[in-house]
Design an enzyme around this catalytic site. Structure first.
Site, short mmCIF file in Angstrom:
data_model
loop_
_atom_site.label_atom_id
_atom_site.label_comp_id
_atom_site.label_asym_id
_atom_site.label_seq_id
_atom_site.Cartn_x
_atom_site.Cartn_y
_atom_site.Cartn_z
N ARG A 1 0.81 -1.21 0.00
CA ARG A 1 0.00 0.00 0.00
C ARG A 1 0.85 1.27 0.00
O ARG A 1 0.51 2.27 0.65
CB ARG A 1 -0.98 0.00 1.18
CG ARG A 1 -1.96 -1.17 1.16
CD ARG A 1 -2.85 -1.14 -0.07
NE ARG A 1 -3.73 -2.29 -0.12
CZ ARG A 1 -3.44 -3.43 -0.77
NH1 ARG A 1 -2.31 -3.55 -1.45
NH2 ARG A 1 -4.29 -4.44 -0.76
N SER B 1 -11.27 -0.34 2.80
CA SER B 1 -10.61 -0.80 4.02
C SER B 1 -10.07 0.38 4.81
O SER B 1 -9.32 1.20 4.28
CB SER B 1 -9.45 -1.75 3.67
OG SER B 1 -9.93 -2.91 3.03
N GLU C 1 -5.42 3.15 6.62
CA GLU C 1 -5.14 3.16 5.18
C GLU C 1 -5.74 4.40 4.54
O GLU C 1 -5.20 4.93 3.57
CB GLU C 1 -5.72 1.89 4.53
CG GLU C 1 -5.40 1.76 3.05
CD GLU C 1 -5.80 0.41 2.50
OE1 GLU C 1 -6.50 0.39 1.46
OE2 GLU C 1 -5.42 -0.63 3.08
#
Length: 302
Positions: free
Chosen positions: A177, A227, A297
């Site tokens: 990520r 998420s 995130e």
């Protein structure tokens, strides 16, 4: 005349559609956020370069926004210029038949459909992710065992010093990520994807299968940013939150989804403060009860 008024005039003279005190909530999947002092829509490299140069000269900070699928704007909004890159084209490359090129503002699902029509496989995992090519490359988006690092071959970008360059996959610093852009800055302009041939019907079947899994397991009927947390090493954020009995925990209009504990959703009228409070509480409880540290995130921008 204020700095923002002067910048707005300069952007307009350059042919860029710019608005003052423009609401940001409609441009994010969370549907949350106050106004941007200035909001400009850009669709070409020339417009991006011009807008960034004018903003730098005016000492006004800039935030680049694509589909807004991983962004949570502050309730106070953004004290600067938001540049919206929400459209783009997909191009086949005759000299490289296994490669597709897409502008940063291109939606991931549009890219996936273009690949499928050309019998090119490798992007199926991204079908249904509500983000743009630029945002996906920036954060190395992924799902169902695939990620951008698997398929991105090259990226054209505007470096912080104003130069345009092409970076290969090995130069992109992909990690879980993250990418070099998160650490070093720069503006993603377009990306080229290295794919492989497969039957159109097989590609489509895989895309539909993954989309069905999303609809079955994720709260797609409510605004969210996907998420909320990154996956901690050795565990899954959603499982840890569920294990701690936090499904349904609510602050104001924001809550941990009853359907998928990894999602904080907007039940209606949620504020940025509500979402942050829910996320912070979940992280604190998980840390206390399991020892795992959850890292957000979603990007909180203000």
């Amino acid at each position: 005349m204020t700095t923002y008024k002067k910048l707005a005039q300069a952007l307009s003279l350059a042919g860029i559609d710019v608005r003052e005190n423009w609401p940001l909530a409609p441009y994010t999947t969370f549907k949350i956020g106050g106004p941007a002092a200035l909001f400009g829509a850009v669709s070409s490299l020339a417009q991006i370069e011009t807008a960034l140069k004018l903003a730098q000269q005016a000492s006004v900070r800039v935030y680049l926004l694509g589909k807004g699928s991983n962004t949570l704007f502050s309730d106070a909004g953004f004290d600067g210029l938001v540049l919206h890159m929400a459209s783009g084209a997909v191009r086949s490359l005759p000299e490289k038949p296994h490669m597709l090129e897409a502008d940063a503002g291109t939606g991931l699902s549009a890219l996936c459909l273009a690949a499928q029509k050309l019998s090119l496989s490798g992007l199926e995992f991204a079908y249904g992710i509500p983000g743009s090519v630029g945002g996906a490359v920036y954060m190395n988006a992924g799902a169902y065992g695939g990620e951008m690092a698997d398929v991105v071959a090259e990226v054209d970008c505007l470096e912080p010093d104003g130069t345009v360059c092409t970076l290969t996959r090995d130069q992109l610093g992909f990690g879980y990520r993250t990418s070099r852009f998160e650490k070093q800055g720069g503006v993603i302009l377009r990306a080229r994807f290295s794919l492989h041939n497969a039957l159109q019907q097989e590609i489509r079947a895989k895309m539909e299968e993954l989309l069905a899994r999303r609809k079955e397991k994720q709260p797609l009927d409510k605004p969210s940013a996907g998420s909320t947390f990154k996956r901690p090493a050795g565990a899954y954020a959603a499982a840890l939150i569920d294990q701690c009995g936090l499904k349904g925990y609510r602050v104001g209009g924001a809550a941990i989804s009853e359907k998928h504990a990894g999602f904080v959703v907007n039940l209606g009228g949620a504020t940025c403060a509500d979402v942050v409070a829910v996320a912070d509480y979940a992280a604190a409880v998980v840390k206390e009860k399991t020892g795992y540290t959850l890292e957000r995130e979603i990007r909180v921008v203000g």
